[in-house]
Scaffold this motif. Structure first.
Motif, PDB file in Angstrom:
ATOM      1  N   ASP A 147       1.711   8.373  -0.586  1.00  0.00           N
ATOM      2  CA  ASP A 147       1.305   6.934   0.257  1.00  0.00           C
ATOM      3  C   ASP A 147       2.774   6.646  -0.251  1.00  0.00           C
ATOM      4  O   ASP A 147       3.519   6.135  -1.030  1.00  0.00           O
ATOM      5  CB  ASP A 147       0.603   6.299  -0.642  1.00  0.00           C
ATOM      6  CG  ASP A 147       0.188   5.114  -0.328  1.00  0.00           C
ATOM      7  OD1 ASP A 147       0.588   4.245   0.174  1.00  0.00           O
ATOM      8  OD2 ASP A 147      -1.123   4.594  -0.909  1.00  0.00           O
ATOM      9  N   ASN A 148       3.708   6.677   0.991  1.00  0.00           N
ATOM     10  CA  ASN A 148       4.585   5.871   0.671  1.00  0.00           C
ATOM     11  C   ASN A 148       4.781   4.412   0.520  1.00  0.00           C
ATOM     12  O   ASN A 148       5.999   3.920   0.564  1.00  0.00           O
ATOM     13  CB  ASN A 148       5.468   6.943   2.242  1.00  0.00           C
ATOM     14  CG  ASN A 148       5.724   7.967   2.576  1.00  0.00           C
ATOM     15  OD1 ASN A 148       6.270   8.718   1.118  1.00  0.00           O
ATOM     16  ND2 ASN A 148       5.156   8.589   3.406  1.00  0.00           N
ATOM     17  N   TYR A 149       3.391   4.303   1.650  1.00  0.00           N
ATOM     18  CA  TYR A 149       3.827   2.431   0.978  1.00  0.00           C
ATOM     19  C   TYR A 149       3.760   2.154  -0.610  1.00  0.00           C
ATOM     20  O   TYR A 149       4.678   1.215  -0.802  1.00  0.00           O
ATOM     21  CB  TYR A 149       2.670   1.763   1.805  1.00  0.00           C
ATOM     22  CG  TYR A 149       2.776   0.256   0.973  1.00  0.00           C
ATOM     23  CD1 TYR A 149       4.043  -0.180   1.781  1.00  0.00           C
ATOM     24  CD2 TYR A 149       2.301  -0.166   0.570  1.00  0.00           C
ATOM     25  CE1 TYR A 149       3.793  -2.594   1.917  1.00  0.00           C
ATOM     26  CE2 TYR A 149       1.642  -1.698   0.136  1.00  0.00           C
ATOM     27  CZ  TYR A 149       2.858  -2.404   1.024  1.00  0.00           C
ATOM     28  OH  TYR A 149       2.300  -4.215   0.611  1.00  0.00           O
ATOM     29  N   GLU A 150       2.732   2.827  -1.662  1.00  0.00           N
ATOM     30  CA  GLU A 150       2.683   2.628  -2.526  1.00  0.00           C
ATOM     31  C   GLU A 150       4.074   3.685  -3.282  1.00  0.00           C
ATOM     32  O   GLU A 150       3.782   2.483  -4.458  1.00  0.00           O
ATOM     33  CB  GLU A 150       1.972   3.370  -3.438  1.00  0.00           C
ATOM     34  CG  GLU A 150       1.133   2.874  -4.645  1.00  0.00           C
ATOM     35  CD  GLU A 150       0.811   2.023  -5.156  1.00  0.00           C
ATOM     36  OE1 GLU A 150       0.487   1.578  -5.459  1.00  0.00           O
ATOM     37  OE2 GLU A 150       0.507   0.822  -4.161  1.00  0.00           O
ATOM     38  N   SER A 185       8.835  -0.444   3.038  1.00  0.00           N
ATOM     39  CA  SER A 185       7.957  -0.520   2.071  1.00  0.00           C
ATOM     40  C   SER A 185       8.853  -1.256   0.941  1.00  0.00           C
ATOM     41  O   SER A 185       8.394  -2.612  -0.113  1.00  0.00           O
ATOM     42  CB  SER A 185       7.556   0.286   1.334  1.00  0.00           C
ATOM     43  OG  SER A 185       6.052  -0.204   0.653  1.00  0.00           O
TER      44      SER A 185
END
Length: 300
Positions: A147-150, A185
């Motif tokens: 999960d690259n956003y996380e 992000s």
């Protein structure tokens, strides 16, 4: 993708696209296989597609592939492996229709050929597929990755917690989709927290050709650090989107007399232990749990 929706009789496929895909499948003489659970698979193709050995041998990729093979062996699934950096060679196990599904690692810095423009990709499109560690542009079917956003959010929260307000982001692979997601992000979440972030990146390649190579090298990192040091207000922290870049950053800092942890702090991603275990001081890195991700790719 469109091919996957045709194979699975999805109602949203237009009549025109349905006809085009079916004609391509008939021309290739390929037999469509329906997706199965890992306990039903007998043979799986594991293919490195469009990437150079400099990427295949990166710790995060090699660890992921090892875990994929481990999981396949646990499920008593035969594995056919192929390395096709130029997208030209068609493996015999694909020609002979010997596999029930595919696990692919492909390029994240360059789009794959679209339907009808590459025979190998056209053949692969009709097989149940899971991409591992990032989904290339123009890819098809499913993928399994972090999960690259996380990741970006966690890194931004960490630098804020440590009271860093003057932060640099260094990226040596500005064409890489997955790394760009992490950076976007991080910048977004840092700004929400009221922190100033400057983005320092290598020159974006205007045209890329297969195989895609690893652009994270000492020369590019040294240029990025030199650019960072030009800032009138010294940066107190740096975010890099991979441990490969973090390792290079440590090397350049030693060369320039900068002390990591004292003159500047760094946070990274992936937790590539074989690469970072000897770094002093210890690197702060976000663990993407590569073994679990790889197991999930097989299970999908």
């Amino acid at each position: 993708g469109t091919v996957s929706r045709v194979i699975n009789n999805h109602p949203t496929v237009s009549a025109d696209n349905l006809e085009k895909v079916n004609k391509a499948i008939q021309k290739l003489g390929y037999i469509i296989k329906q997706s199965k659970g890992s306990n039903q698979l007998k043979n799986v193709g594991l293919i490195f597609l469009g990437i150079d050995r400099t990427l295949v041998t990166l710790p995060i990729i090699s660890e992921g592939i090892h875990a994929v093979q481990e999981r396949l062996n646990e499920n008593e699934i035969n594995t056919f492996i192929a390395d096709i950096p130029d997208l030209k060679k068609i493996p015999k196990f694909i020609e002979q229709n010997n596999v029930d599904g595919l696990i692919l690692k492909g390029p994240l810095s360059c789009p794959l050929p679209t339907m009808g423009n590459n025979q190998l990709c056209d053949l692969l499109r009709v097989l149940p597929t899971v991409w591992i560690l990032g989904r290339p542009e123009n890819s098809w079917q499913d993928h399994c990755g972090p999960d690259n956003y996380e990741i970006g959010r966690l890194a931004a929260n960490y630098t804020h917690f440590k009271k860093h307000s003057q932060i640099a982001v260094i990226n040596l692979q500005p064409n890489n989709l997955m790394l760009n997601e992490r950076i976007s992000s991080f910048i977004w979440n840092s700004k929400l927290l009221g922190n100033s972030v400057d983005y320092i990146f290598s020159k974006v390649a205007k045209s890329l050709a297969f195989p895609i190579t690893n652009d994270s090298n000492l020369e590019n990192m040294e240029k990025a650090v030199d650019e960072m040091l030009k800032n009138k207000s010294p940066y107190t922290a740096v975010f890099v989107p991979s441990d490969t870049m973090a390792n290079l950053f440590y090397t350049v800092c030693r060369k320039k007399g900068l002390k990591v942890g004292k003159d500047i702090c760094i946070i990274s991603c992936n937790n590539e232990r074989s690469m970072i275990s000897q770094l002093e001081p210890s690197l702060t890195t976000i663990n993407i749990n590569i073994k679990e991700l790889s197991y999930r790719a097989v299970d999908q």
